[in-house]
Design an enzyme around this catalytic site. Sequence first.
Site, short mmCIF file in Angstrom:
data_model
loop_
_atom_site.label_atom_id
_atom_site.label_comp_id
_atom_site.label_asym_id
_atom_site.label_seq_id
_atom_site.Cartn_x
_atom_site.Cartn_y
_atom_site.Cartn_z
N LYS A 25 -70.15 -5.04 12.71
CA LYS A 25 -69.81 -6.29 12.03
C LYS A 25 -68.78 -7.05 12.90
CE LYS A 25 -69.06 -7.75 7.24
NZ LYS A 25 -68.98 -7.26 5.85
N GLU A 64 -71.42 -3.37 -10.48
CA GLU A 64 -70.74 -4.00 -11.62
C GLU A 64 -71.11 -3.33 -12.95
OE1 GLU A 64 -72.35 -5.67 -9.22
OE2 GLU A 64 -70.78 -6.84 -8.26
N ARG A 113 -73.85 -9.34 -13.95
CA ARG A 113 -74.57 -8.09 -13.70
C ARG A 113 -74.24 -7.04 -14.76
NH1 ARG A 113 -76.40 -7.09 -8.24
NH2 ARG A 113 -77.94 -8.75 -7.95
C1 LIG Z 1 -73.71 -8.52 -7.17
C2 LIG Z 1 -72.74 -8.86 -6.06
N1 LIG Z 1 -71.54 -8.25 -6.03
C3 LIG Z 1 -70.66 -8.53 -5.06
C4 LIG Z 1 -70.96 -9.45 -4.08
C5 LIG Z 1 -69.92 -9.82 -3.04
N2 LIG Z 1 -70.37 -9.42 -1.71
C6 LIG Z 1 -70.95 -10.24 -0.87
S1 LIG Z 1 -71.32 -9.55 0.58
C7 LIG Z 1 -70.66 -8.08 0.08
C8 LIG Z 1 -70.65 -6.90 0.99
C9 LIG Z 1 -72.04 -6.67 1.51
O1 LIG Z 1 -72.00 -5.58 2.40
P1 LIG Z 1 -73.30 -5.32 3.26
O2 LIG Z 1 -74.49 -5.39 2.39
O3 LIG Z 1 -73.07 -4.05 3.97
O4 LIG Z 1 -73.40 -6.55 4.26
P2 LIG Z 1 -72.47 -6.86 5.54
O5 LIG Z 1 -71.49 -7.92 5.07
O6 LIG Z 1 -71.81 -5.59 5.94
O7 LIG Z 1 -73.42 -7.39 6.57
C10 LIG Z 1 -70.18 -8.17 -1.20
C11 LIG Z 1 -69.52 -7.07 -1.95
C12 LIG Z 1 -72.23 -10.08 -4.16
N3 LIG Z 1 -72.60 -11.03 -3.27
N4 LIG Z 1 -73.08 -9.76 -5.14
MG LIG Z 2 -72.32 -3.59 5.76
#
Ligand SMILES: Cc1ncc(C[n+]2csc(CCOP(=O)(O)OP(=O)(O)O)c2C)c(N)n1
Ligand SMILES: [Mg+2]
Length: 630
Positions: free
Chosen positions: A280, A367, A395
Amino acid sequence: MDLYSIKNPSFLKSYSNQQLEDLAVEIREFLITKLSKTGGHLGPNLGVVELTIALHKIFESPRDKLIWDVGHQSYVHKILTGRTKQFDTLRQYKGLAGFPKRTESEHDVWETGHSSTSLSAAMGMAVARDLKGEDYAIVPIIGDGALTGGMALEALNHIGDEKKNIIVILNDNEMSIAPNVGALHNVLGRMRSASKYHWVKDEMEWLLKKIPAVGGKIANAAERLKDSMKYFMVPGMFFEELGFTYFGPVDGHNFEDLFENLLYARKTDGPVLIHVITKKGKGYHPAESDKVGTWHGVGPYKIESGETLKKASTGPAWSKVVSDTLMKLARDDERIVAITPAMTVGSKLEDFKKEFPDRLFDVGIAEQHATTMAAGIAAQGMKPFLSIYSTFLQRGYDQVVHDVCRQNLNVTFGIDRAGLVGADGETHQGVFDIAFLRHVPNIVLMMPKDENECQHMVNTAIQYDDGPIAIRYPRGNALGVNMDEELKTIPLGSWEVLEEGTDLAILTFGTMIPIAVKASQQLKEMGLSIRVVNARFIKPLDEVMLQQILNEHIPILTIEEHVLQGGFGSTVLEFIQENGFYQQHVERMGIPDRFIEHGSVNKLLEEVGLTTENIIQTCIQMIPKKQQRA
Ligand SMILES: Cc1ncc(C[n+]2csc(CCOP(=O)(O)OP(=O)(O)O)c2C)c(N)n1
Ligand SMILES: [Mg+2]
Ligand SMILES: CC(=O)[C@@H](O)[C@H](O)COP(=O)(O)O
């Protein structure tokens, strides 16, 4: 390559690996430069540059369906599909969306924003494809964080059983927003360190079969041996056991590795999961070395130093007011436990975590689990504080109803990002929670007008032991008012009059208070006497004060930064009808019955008419002319 000349990804077919490497450098430079001006999800997108290029080289989008889970990492996809020139407007009003948007491009086959939906969408598309006898690849790209979302596991369970031809790309960078959490994350960790299982297996079979005569028998024995070897060689048998063919770990920044696995996967029958390892923030040191989650989503910054350009803020972040107050209370009240579904950074809970490492639980993007776990904690006499964005609380709706409110458990909900959030747009606006909470029996729902009232509301919630209670507060910074030294409790259901008035009563709360007060003061100069009531308890209403206002037979205007349908104004209308005030004149201002796209909050408030000027005009229209002449 001039990125601005890209119309669609077809040019990639003729590109050599060296040209692709050069393209990747160019895209990274573009992202770092552009986002230093606009802000956005820099870290996630820098991590998927090669992966996105490889996907668009191997697959034929939009015939083949690329589905970006969460979708915050789709900027490279947007560049390769002809939207480079729109990046100056990224996440701005009427500009380029920060997530996939079907109206923007035929290549955006599925809209996301909330996490963990890609696999279910992929399964749906696969069902439709197969029933229609069509033939194309379906490729959801899901991050290791998104994989902790319950519905992702529901979909894996179904896909693996139905054996649908779906190629799941697991983009594993060991990060959610903050470092990823959970047992599945640990399993992935073991997978990351495993050697390439499939090549070992196939090469061995190929070699054994080359031994004349004997080889065949040995190969069969080896087949049985191989399957038992799997358990030793692929600690992450998790996916194979679910019915997927697992490929990995694959270097997500190495085109040869990516191509080999994507091509192999494309000709493999049944569901495939390719475990891609990425970094990342790759290519920009501040983002690449981010261990906290600061560079997941950023505002404008100085490229050289990585210093974010802070906007002049009035007061502290609302989230910080809440978490600091909770920390203060937690020092004296051991019942208090804080829970966050993967938003430690956004909800400003890092300090709470430092001071109370055993009393903060980041449950991952879960959630539903967070909500019912809070109920379980409350059922045992403790005081859980679930810090959760309004939009993500959607959610956990059934868990709020079925587990928390029905059992009348002492859960406190810190509903963060309540109201318009701005740049994240329609998937993230926190404008539905009043409508989906106020009708649930037993819940108390309140919103502070400023940070001082906010700290008292947090205290009120913690001292309240008669069931579930929720404080909703907005994204961004508070007003910069003085804070009382001593925490108080606010009488439940008590509103307060901020501006006296006899011609009309405005009932409002939270972020709408400043513009209502401003409108009232301007109307006073025009000879109109407008009362402004801080209706800080949305449930229960202050029925005594409301009854008094109704008995004065003056018009009532409700104002809320929330959808009108089922919002606060609807509650007031219900009370008026139930109490027989059939002649009462009521107008409601709020968010209309449509999704509100991305843009600055001020611009969006203007778009939906939540402005001082509009309040003034509405009040003038509501007050009988003769009264205005008097
Ligand atoms: C239901 C929900 N909960 C929380 C979020 C907030 N959120 C957005 S991106 C993220 C982390 C995602 O991690 P990953 O899937 O590993 O993607 P990366 O950013 O590492 O590429 C979170 C918690 C969201 N978008 N949707
Ligand atoms: Mg990730
Ligand atoms: C993509 C996503 O859902 C999160 O990154 C979200 O954008 C965070 O919102 P805040 O910036 O309000 O914390």
